[in-house]
Design a protein around this motif. Sequence first.
Motif, mmCIF file in Angstrom:
data_model
loop_
_atom_site.group_PDB
_atom_site.id
_atom_site.type_symbol
_atom_site.label_atom_id
_atom_site.label_comp_id
_atom_site.label_asym_id
_atom_site.label_seq_id
_atom_site.Cartn_x
_atom_site.Cartn_y
_atom_site.Cartn_z
ATOM 1 N N GLU A 1 -7.026 1.183 -3.758
ATOM 2 C CA GLU A 1 -6.711 0.131 -4.752
ATOM 3 C C GLU A 1 -7.987 -0.642 -5.076
ATOM 4 N N ILE A 2 -8.193 -0.896 -6.354
ATOM 5 C CA ILE A 2 -9.420 -1.575 -6.783
ATOM 6 C C ILE A 2 -9.287 -3.106 -6.749
ATOM 7 N N ASP A 3 -8.058 -3.595 -6.844
ATOM 8 C CA ASP A 3 -7.821 -5.036 -6.966
ATOM 9 C C ASP A 3 -7.547 -5.642 -5.580
ATOM 10 N N GLU A 4 -8.384 -6.611 -5.192
ATOM 11 C CA GLU A 4 -8.294 -7.135 -3.824
ATOM 12 C C GLU A 4 -6.974 -7.860 -3.541
ATOM 13 N N GLU B 1 -10.978 12.473 -14.491
ATOM 14 C CA GLU B 1 -11.942 12.341 -13.386
ATOM 15 C C GLU B 1 -11.203 12.273 -12.042
ATOM 16 N N PHE B 2 -10.137 11.473 -11.986
ATOM 17 C CA PHE B 2 -9.353 11.389 -10.737
ATOM 18 C C PHE B 2 -8.830 12.778 -10.371
ATOM 19 N N PHE B 3 -8.368 13.480 -11.404
ATOM 20 C CA PHE B 3 -7.770 14.791 -11.158
ATOM 21 C C PHE B 3 -8.809 15.770 -10.594
ATOM 22 N N LEU C 1 -2.493 11.454 -0.245
ATOM 23 C CA LEU C 1 -3.484 10.556 -0.856
ATOM 24 C C LEU C 1 -2.867 9.949 -2.107
ATOM 25 N N GLU C 2 -3.057 8.641 -2.264
ATOM 26 C CA GLU C 2 -2.573 7.944 -3.469
ATOM 27 C C GLU C 2 -3.741 7.207 -4.105
ATOM 28 N N ILE C 3 -3.879 7.331 -5.420
ATOM 29 C CA ILE C 3 -4.878 6.533 -6.136
ATOM 30 C C ILE C 3 -4.099 5.517 -6.964
ATOM 31 N N GLY C 4 -4.218 4.242 -6.608
ATOM 32 C CA GLY C 4 -3.442 3.176 -7.264
ATOM 33 C C GLY C 4 -2.320 2.686 -6.359
ATOM 34 N N THR C 5 -2.675 1.813 -5.395
ATOM 35 C CA THR C 5 -1.691 1.320 -4.418
ATOM 36 C C THR C 5 -0.772 0.267 -5.020
ATOM 37 N N ALA C 6 -1.331 -0.601 -5.868
ATOM 38 C CA ALA C 6 -0.664 -1.841 -6.330
ATOM 39 C C ALA C 6 -0.159 -2.602 -5.097
ATOM 40 N N ILE D 1 -1.109 14.725 -3.413
ATOM 41 C CA ILE D 1 -1.942 13.671 -4.001
ATOM 42 C C ILE D 1 -1.199 13.059 -5.189
ATOM 43 N N PHE D 2 -1.084 11.735 -5.147
ATOM 44 C CA PHE D 2 -0.362 11.002 -6.184
ATOM 45 C C PHE D 2 -1.373 10.189 -6.991
ATOM 46 N N ILE D 3 -1.513 10.517 -8.264
ATOM 47 C CA ILE D 3 -2.464 9.812 -9.138
ATOM 48 C C ILE D 3 -1.686 8.814 -9.989
ATOM 49 N N ASP D 4 -2.005 7.517 -9.805
ATOM 50 C CA ASP D 4 -1.253 6.464 -10.501
ATOM 51 C C ASP D 4 -2.148 5.239 -10.705
ATOM 52 N N ALA D 5 -3.333 5.458 -11.320
ATOM 53 C CA ALA D 5 -4.250 4.333 -11.553
ATOM 54 C C ALA D 5 -4.670 4.329 -13.025
ATOM 55 N N ALA D 6 -5.911 3.926 -13.316
ATOM 56 C CA ALA D 6 -6.349 3.763 -14.708
ATOM 57 C C ALA D 6 -6.200 5.072 -15.494
ATOM 58 N N LYS D 7 -5.363 5.035 -16.522
ATOM 59 C CA LYS D 7 -5.035 6.266 -17.257
ATOM 60 C C LYS D 7 -6.236 6.879 -17.989
HETATM 61 C C1 LIG Z 1 0.545 1.698 -11.904
HETATM 62 S S1 LIG Z 1 -0.185 0.731 -10.670
HETATM 63 C C2 LIG Z 1 0.186 1.619 -9.191
HETATM 64 C C3 LIG Z 1 1.610 1.518 -8.798
HETATM 65 C C4 LIG Z 1 1.941 2.067 -7.438
HETATM 66 N N1 LIG Z 1 1.499 3.439 -7.289
HETATM 67 C C5 LIG Z 1 3.440 2.018 -7.217
HETATM 68 O O1 LIG Z 1 4.156 2.747 -7.919
HETATM 69 O O2 LIG Z 1 3.887 1.232 -6.368
HETATM 70 C C6 LIG Z 1 -1.887 1.126 -10.864
HETATM 71 C C7 LIG Z 1 -2.804 0.450 -9.860
HETATM 72 O O3 LIG Z 1 -4.058 1.121 -9.910
HETATM 73 C C8 LIG Z 1 -5.073 0.166 -9.711
HETATM 74 N N2 LIG Z 1 -6.316 0.740 -10.264
HETATM 75 C C9 LIG Z 1 -6.730 0.757 -11.560
HETATM 76 N N3 LIG Z 1 -7.907 1.392 -11.658
HETATM 77 C C10 LIG Z 1 -8.237 1.778 -10.417
HETATM 78 C C11 LIG Z 1 -9.355 2.460 -9.877
HETATM 79 N N4 LIG Z 1 -10.367 2.872 -10.655
HETATM 80 N N5 LIG Z 1 -9.377 2.706 -8.539
HETATM 81 C C12 LIG Z 1 -8.360 2.293 -7.747
HETATM 82 N N6 LIG Z 1 -7.290 1.628 -8.215
HETATM 83 C C13 LIG Z 1 -7.224 1.377 -9.518
HETATM 84 C C14 LIG Z 1 -4.569 -1.073 -10.434
HETATM 85 O O4 LIG Z 1 -5.200 -2.241 -9.948
HETATM 86 C C15 LIG Z 1 -3.076 -1.013 -10.151
HETATM 87 O O5 LIG Z 1 -2.744 -1.803 -9.022
#
Ligand SMILES: C[S@@+](CC[C@H](N)C(=O)[O-])C[C@H]1O[C@@H](n2cnc3c(N)ncnc32)[C@H](O)[C@@H]1O
Length: 215
Positions: free
Chosen positions: A87-90, A140-142, A59-64, A129-135
Motif C-alpha cells: 500500500e502506498i498510502d501511510e 506495469e504491475f502485471f 500477493l496483493e497490490i493495493g491494500t487500502a 496475485i491480486f492487482i487492485d491499485a492505480a489503474k
Molecule cells: C481499490 S483500493 C484497494 C482495495 C482493496 N484491495 C480492497 O478491496 O479491500 C486501491 C489502493 O491502492 C493504493 N495504491 C494506489 N497506487 C498504488 C501504488 N502505486 N502502490 C501501492 N498501492 C497503491 C491506493 O492508495 C488504494 O488504497
Amino acid sequence: MLEELNQANEYIVSKIVEKDQLILNMEEYARAHNVPIVTKEVAKYLEFMADMNKSKNILEIGTAIGYSGIITARVAKKYEGNLTTIEIDETRYIEAKENFEKAGLDNVHQILGDGLEEIKKLEYGYDFIFIDAAKGKYKEFFEDSYKLLSEGGLIFIDNIMFRGYLYKEYPKRFKTIVRKLDEFIDYLYENYPSFTLLPFGDGIGLLRKESSGVK
Ligand SMILES: C[S@@+](CC[C@H](N)C(=O)[O-])C[C@H]1O[C@@H](n2cnc3c(N)ncnc32)[C@H](O)[C@@H]1O
C-alpha cells in the motif's frame, strides 16, 4: 444486456449474508470514508478463486484498509501460507494494520510503498496475485507480477473495465486511463491465451500461468 448484468450483480449482492462483524464494520467504514474496496460479489469470487487454487503464497497490490486482505489472508492461513500486501498510502497502511490485528491474523506481511518499486524487491513463488491499485499502472504491475507467479498460479485483476468507461461514454479527464486499460486488455488477449474477462463489479481479469512454460 449490460443493464441486466447490473441487475444480476445487485441481486447477487442482496443475497450475500455477511455475519462477520469486523467485515461488516469495514464495509460501513469504507462507505462512510469513500475507501474503494472490492464489491461483495467480487469479494466472494476472489475468495472462491484463491481457495480453489489452494493459494499459500498470496500477493496483493493495493491494500487500502485490508478488506480484501483479510479475505485472502484467511484463505492463505487455511493452507498454512501468507499474504504479502503493498500500500502506498501511510494512513491506509496503518488502518489495515489495525484491521489485520482485529482479525487475529499473524500471516500478513504489509509493505508500505509504491507497488511499482516494492514488487521488484520480491522473490518468485506467489501462487495467487491480486492487482487492485492505480489503474493507469496496471500493465506495469502485471508484467512484474507475472515474473513472480509460480507455474499454475493465478493473477486476478479488479476494476479492469473501470466503472464501465471502456464500453460507454466517459468524462474527458479519463481519456488516457481508458485508452491504457483498453490497450492492456487487447495485449492480454493477444499474448496470454488463458486470459479471461468477467463482467462482475467493475470487471475482473483472470489469468493462469501454464505449467508447461508457455504463457
Ligand atoms: C481499490 S483500493 C484497494 C482495495 C482493496 N484491495 C480492497 O478491496 O479491500 C486501491 C489502493 O491502492 C493504493 N495504491 C494506489 N497506487 C498504488 C501504488 N502505486 N502502490 C501501492 N498501492 C497503491 C491506493 O492508495 C488504494 O488504497
